[in-house]
Design an enzyme around this catalytic site. Structure first.
Site, PDB file in Angstrom:
ATOM      1  N   GLU A 110      43.721  50.847  43.935  1.00 22.47           N
ATOM      2  CA  GLU A 110      43.741  49.454  43.478  1.00 22.47           C
ATOM      3  C   GLU A 110      45.020  49.268  42.685  1.00 22.47           C
ATOM      4  O   GLU A 110      45.085  49.633  41.508  1.00 22.47           O
ATOM      5  CB  GLU A 110      42.537  49.201  42.565  1.00 22.47           C
ATOM      6  CG  GLU A 110      41.224  49.135  43.275  1.00 22.47           C
ATOM      7  CD  GLU A 110      41.159  47.951  44.199  1.00 22.47           C
ATOM      8  OE1 GLU A 110      41.631  46.870  43.824  1.00 22.47           O
ATOM      9  OE2 GLU A 110      40.666  48.120  45.316  1.00 22.47           O
ATOM     10  N   LEU A 111      46.038  48.725  43.323  1.00 16.41           N
ATOM     11  CA  LEU A 111      47.352  48.696  42.664  1.00 16.41           C
ATOM     12  C   LEU A 111      47.692  47.291  42.174  1.00 16.41           C
ATOM     13  O   LEU A 111      46.811  46.494  41.935  1.00 16.41           O
ATOM     14  CB  LEU A 111      48.382  49.268  43.629  1.00 16.41           C
ATOM     15  CG  LEU A 111      47.978  50.651  44.206  1.00 16.41           C
ATOM     16  CD1 LEU A 111      48.992  51.161  45.195  1.00 16.41           C
ATOM     17  CD2 LEU A 111      47.727  51.660  43.108  1.00 16.41           C
ATOM     18  N   LYS A 160      39.681  60.222  34.364  1.00 15.37           N
ATOM     19  CA  LYS A 160      40.741  60.273  33.348  1.00 15.37           C
ATOM     20  C   LYS A 160      41.132  58.852  32.969  1.00 15.37           C
ATOM     21  O   LYS A 160      41.675  58.113  33.788  1.00 15.37           O
ATOM     22  CB  LYS A 160      41.982  61.007  33.867  1.00 15.37           C
ATOM     23  CG  LYS A 160      42.943  61.334  32.713  1.00 15.37           C
ATOM     24  CD  LYS A 160      44.324  61.739  33.172  1.00 15.37           C
ATOM     25  CE  LYS A 160      45.214  60.558  33.423  1.00 15.37           C
ATOM     26  NZ  LYS A 160      45.509  59.747  32.235  1.00 15.37           N
ATOM     27  N   PRO A 161      40.881  58.476  31.716  1.00 21.15           N
ATOM     28  CA  PRO A 161      41.357  57.165  31.274  1.00 21.15           C
ATOM     29  C   PRO A 161      42.870  57.205  31.052  1.00 21.15           C
ATOM     30  O   PRO A 161      43.470  58.280  31.044  1.00 21.15           O
ATOM     31  CB  PRO A 161      40.623  56.945  29.951  1.00 21.15           C
ATOM     32  CG  PRO A 161      40.267  58.312  29.461  1.00 21.15           C
ATOM     33  CD  PRO A 161      40.169  59.214  30.662  1.00 21.15           C
ATOM     34  N   GLY A 196      45.815  51.337  39.193  1.00 22.18           N
ATOM     35  CA  GLY A 196      47.039  51.477  38.405  1.00 22.18           C
ATOM     36  C   GLY A 196      48.224  50.890  39.137  1.00 22.18           C
ATOM     37  O   GLY A 196      48.074  49.981  39.953  1.00 22.18           O
ATOM     38  N   SER A 197      49.389  51.442  38.859  1.00 26.24           N
ATOM     39  CA  SER A 197      50.619  50.856  39.381  1.00 26.24           C
ATOM     40  C   SER A 197      50.966  51.408  40.770  1.00 26.24           C
ATOM     41  O   SER A 197      50.460  52.465  41.171  1.00 26.24           O
ATOM     42  CB  SER A 197      51.765  51.151  38.421  1.00 26.24           C
ATOM     43  OG  SER A 197      51.974  52.551  38.374  1.00 26.24           O
TER      44      SER A 197
HETATM   45  P1  NAD Z   1      49.890  53.531  35.714  1.00 20.20           P
HETATM   46  O1  NAD Z   1      50.047  53.709  37.184  1.00 20.20           O
HETATM   47  O2  NAD Z   1      51.026  53.809  34.838  1.00 20.20           O
HETATM   48  O3  NAD Z   1      48.705  54.468  35.177  1.00 20.20           O
HETATM   49  C1  NAD Z   1      47.432  54.443  35.780  1.00 20.20           C
HETATM   50  C2  NAD Z   1      46.777  55.793  35.575  1.00 20.20           C
HETATM   51  O4  NAD Z   1      47.449  56.768  36.370  1.00 20.20           O
HETATM   52  C3  NAD Z   1      46.816  56.321  34.147  1.00 20.20           C
HETATM   53  O5  NAD Z   1      45.568  56.907  33.822  1.00 20.20           O
HETATM   54  C4  NAD Z   1      47.889  57.378  34.198  1.00 20.20           C
HETATM   55  O6  NAD Z   1      47.728  58.389  33.243  1.00 20.20           O
HETATM   56  C5  NAD Z   1      47.678  57.928  35.592  1.00 20.20           C
HETATM   57  N1  NAD Z   1      48.826  58.651  36.148  1.00 20.20           N
HETATM   58  C6  NAD Z   1      50.134  58.492  35.885  1.00 20.20           C
HETATM   59  N2  NAD Z   1      50.869  59.348  36.614  1.00 20.20           N
HETATM   60  C7  NAD Z   1      50.008  60.072  37.356  1.00 20.20           C
HETATM   61  C8  NAD Z   1      50.164  61.100  38.314  1.00 20.20           C
HETATM   62  N3  NAD Z   1      51.354  61.581  38.663  1.00 20.20           N
HETATM   63  N4  NAD Z   1      49.067  61.597  38.901  1.00 20.20           N
HETATM   64  C9  NAD Z   1      47.839  61.128  38.584  1.00 20.20           C
HETATM   65  N5  NAD Z   1      47.625  60.154  37.674  1.00 20.20           N
HETATM   66  C10 NAD Z   1      48.689  59.628  37.066  1.00 20.20           C
HETATM   67  O7  NAD Z   1      49.348  52.059  35.554  1.00 20.20           O
HETATM   68  P2  NAD Z   1      49.122  51.251  34.189  1.00 20.20           P
HETATM   69  O8  NAD Z   1      50.430  50.906  33.622  1.00 20.20           O
HETATM   70  O9  NAD Z   1      48.117  51.959  33.359  1.00 20.20           O
HETATM   71  O10 NAD Z   1      48.375  49.950  34.703  1.00 20.20           O
HETATM   72  C11 NAD Z   1      49.018  48.797  35.065  1.00 20.20           C
HETATM   73  C12 NAD Z   1      48.973  48.655  36.555  1.00 20.20           C
HETATM   74  O11 NAD Z   1      47.630  48.730  37.025  1.00 20.20           O
HETATM   75  C13 NAD Z   1      49.477  47.309  37.011  1.00 20.20           C
HETATM   76  O12 NAD Z   1      50.344  47.457  38.097  1.00 20.20           O
HETATM   77  C14 NAD Z   1      48.220  46.586  37.429  1.00 20.20           C
HETATM   78  O13 NAD Z   1      48.415  45.581  38.376  1.00 20.20           O
HETATM   79  C15 NAD Z   1      47.401  47.694  37.952  1.00 20.20           C
HETATM   80  N6  NAD Z   1      45.999  47.312  37.983  1.00 20.20           N
HETATM   81  C16 NAD Z   1      45.421  47.064  39.184  1.00 20.20           C
HETATM   82  C17 NAD Z   1      44.115  46.663  39.250  1.00 20.20           C
HETATM   83  C18 NAD Z   1      43.448  46.412  40.575  1.00 20.20           C
HETATM   84  O14 NAD Z   1      42.241  46.385  40.609  1.00 20.20           O
HETATM   85  N7  NAD Z   1      44.202  46.228  41.643  1.00 20.20           N
HETATM   86  C19 NAD Z   1      43.368  46.526  38.082  1.00 20.20           C
HETATM   87  C20 NAD Z   1      43.980  46.786  36.871  1.00 20.20           C
HETATM   88  C21 NAD Z   1      45.305  47.184  36.828  1.00 20.20           C
END
Ligand code: NAD
Length: 495
Positions: free
Chosen positions: A248-249, A173-174, A226-227
């Site tokens: 990977e946060l 899922k993107p 993600g976050s």
């Molecule tokens: P996010 O956590 O908001 O979203 C990431 C993904 O999770 C999205 O596809 C979103 O739809 C999905 N998601 C949201 N809620 C969910 C749930 N309850 N269950 C399952 N999936 C869910 O993050 P973002 O704002 O897209 O990205 C930014 C963050 O990503 C930053 O904190 C950044 O540091 C981190 N990041 C980390 C790395 C790494 O390799 N460590 C790389 C890139 C980005």
């Protein structure tokens, strides 16, 4: 390709039962297109398709799986130009960075396809003659991949390529704001001959579709980038089914510049590492710790180099920094700046929104550099993920290391010095998954991209990243022709 109204599940192009969702261009605020909004039921169907497809895919020789992956790599390279433009359109990074990202998206497939002859097990001597014990690596089964918006093409490959060579099927899922690159790449997967169900791209919101995927009981691995808050939610959901996760946060990388550093290198590195992708990189330079002896000179050069950056239309080769990905992200970073200034930080370069936006309607933010910061300020503690950097004066290496380690994050850290003893001390004492000495990222395919503490358990890339996509199976083989007599006394007892 402008037809994005279907997602790819079980080899079929299907619409979203929850309707569609607009995708916005961050440079001008215009809707680019609409994409399917899946339902939780459709997410479950994708997992069922992956489950059905996996055994046959896993039974192929890795070489045959690798052949499909080499074809994907070739197609991504062939489509590099439209794909890079799509990355710019949906995400806002500059076209030169997008070209680099798409090159990386192809390279993940080439790199992991080369593991076809390298996925190996181990053989151990048995306690009895005529027996062998071996441990082999087998696919985990069905993988769920969840990715953020900052690298919408490369992160697809980072999850799909290791999954494929390992013999798994994946549902990916993107991010809802940047689904176009993934949908475009799905067309290339289909053209390369990926069998139905081996890769599935499902689009939709995190709280519905993402949650349905990660809460599903019939999955074997969740790999998410993600976050931190989402990572915690996913880990809790997966824990209910005892499904392993690789997360990977975020990061809050310190960039330490000591008094003996090559200042030209340190300044250029600090600028690139902070402002690439408009500061939206997990390993970005998020806080600078500069030795008192070179602080003034470093700041003079750093401010000048930052002022020289060209904020503008990301489609132009001459642009260094594009827009923030969304209006919400822009406002979040503006709040971070304001809170820091209210707490006493002094702008050494005051960014803010440009008086004349490079393109009307975009999420524009000029670079900001904040001095007079203290370690307790939010701007020094929390991830910014934008074109803003705090800088602090330090007087010793121990102080720099102590401040660097005092963080909830532990993804990456940068050190600029030529002092061997300090380098070795950092290698030993810096508590980060990645340490860069006299250089910045990006990370390499053969490395292991992993974070400590709240930057998340697990990791991607290289042999260790691939390992998460494989599980181990121990085989006890008796070829002695005798019935095995084990260590337990009753095994040898006459009836
Ligand atoms: P996010 O956590 O908001 O979203 C990431 C993904 O999770 C999205 O596809 C979103 O739809 C999905 N998601 C949201 N809620 C969910 C749930 N309850 N269950 C399952 N999936 C869910 O993050 P973002 O704002 O897209 O990205 C930014 C963050 O990503 C930053 O904190 C950044 O540091 C981190 N990041 C980390 C790395 C790494 O390799 N460590 C790389 C890139 C980005």
């Amino acid at each position: 390709m402008k037809d994005f109204n279907r997602m790819w599940v079980d080899g079929q192009w299907i619409g979203g039962d929850a309707g569609t969702r607009p995708v916005t261009n961050p440079s001008n605020g215009q809707t680019i297109t609409e994409v399917p909004e899946a339902t939780p039921h459709q997410a479950a169907k994708a997992i069922e398709a992956a489950r059905r497809a996996q055994p046959a895919w896993g039974a192929l020789s890795p070489l045959d799986r690798g052949k499909v992956m080499h074809r994907i790599a070739a197609l991504v390279r062939e489509h590099a130009d439209p794909l890079a433009r799509l990355v710019v359109e949906e995400q806002g990074k500059t076209i030169s960075e997008a070209r680099g990202e798409v090159g990386g998206a192809a390279e993940f497939f080439t790199y992991f396809a080369e593991f076809a002859r390298r996925i190996q097990g181990e053989i151990f001597p048995s306690d009895a003659p005529g027996e062998q014990i071996w441990i082999q690596r087998v696919p985990v089964g069905v993988v769920v991949g969840i990715i953020p918006w900052n690298y919408p093409a490369a992160l697809v490959s980072r999850k799909v390529a290791p999954s494929m060579i390992a013999g798994n099927a994946i549902v990916l899922k993107p991010h809802e704001e940047t689904p176009l690159s993934a949908l475009y790449m799905a067309r290339l997967f289909e053209a390369a001959g990926v069998p139905p169900g081996v890769v599935n791209i499902v689009t939709g919101s995190g709280s519905t579709v993402g949650a349905a995927l990660t809460e599903h009981s019939d999955i074997d691995l969740v790999t998410m980038t993600g976050s931190i808050p989402t990572g915690k939610r996913i880990m809790a959901a997966a824990a209910r089914n005892l499904v392993p996760v690789s997360l990977e946060l975020g990061g809050k990388a310190p960039l330490i510049v000591m008094e003996d550093a090559d200042l030209d290198l340190a300044v250029a590195s600090a600028v690139t590492s902070r402002f690439m992708n408009c500061g939206q990189v997990c390993i970005c330079n998020e806080r600078m710790l500069v030795h008192d002896a070179v602080y003034d000179e470093f700041i003079r050069r750093f401010v000048a180099a930052t002022q020289a950056l060209n904020v503008g239309d990301p489609m132009l080769d001459s642009t260094d920094i594009g827009p923030k990905v969304s209006a919400a992200e822009l406002q979040k970073v503006e709040r971070i700046i304001q809170v820091a200034i209210d707490a006493g930080a002094k702008p050494l370069l005051r960014g803010g929104r440009p008086e004349t936006p490079p393109v009307k309607g975009g999420n524009w933010l000029m670079p900001t550099i904040l001095g007079d910061v203290t370690t307790d300020m939010a701007v020094m503690r929390d991830e910014i993920f934008g074109p803003v950097v705090p800088v602090m004066r330090i007087t010793s290496f121990d102080e720099a290391l102590r401040i660097a380690n005092d963080s909830q994050y532990g993804l990456s850290a940068y050190l600029f010095t030529n002092d061997f003893a300090r380098i070795m001390q950092a290698v030993q004492d810096a508590r980060f998954g990645e340490i860069y000495i006299n250089r910045i990222g990006p990370e390499s395919l053969q490395g292991y991209h992993t974070g400590y503490r709240n930057s998340g358990p697990g990791g991607d890339d290289g042999i260790h990243g691939l390992d998460a996509y494989l599980r181990k199976k121990t085989v006890y083989a008796n070829y002695s022709g005798r019935s095995p007599v084990g260590l337990m006394p009753w095994n040898g007892r006459k009836a």
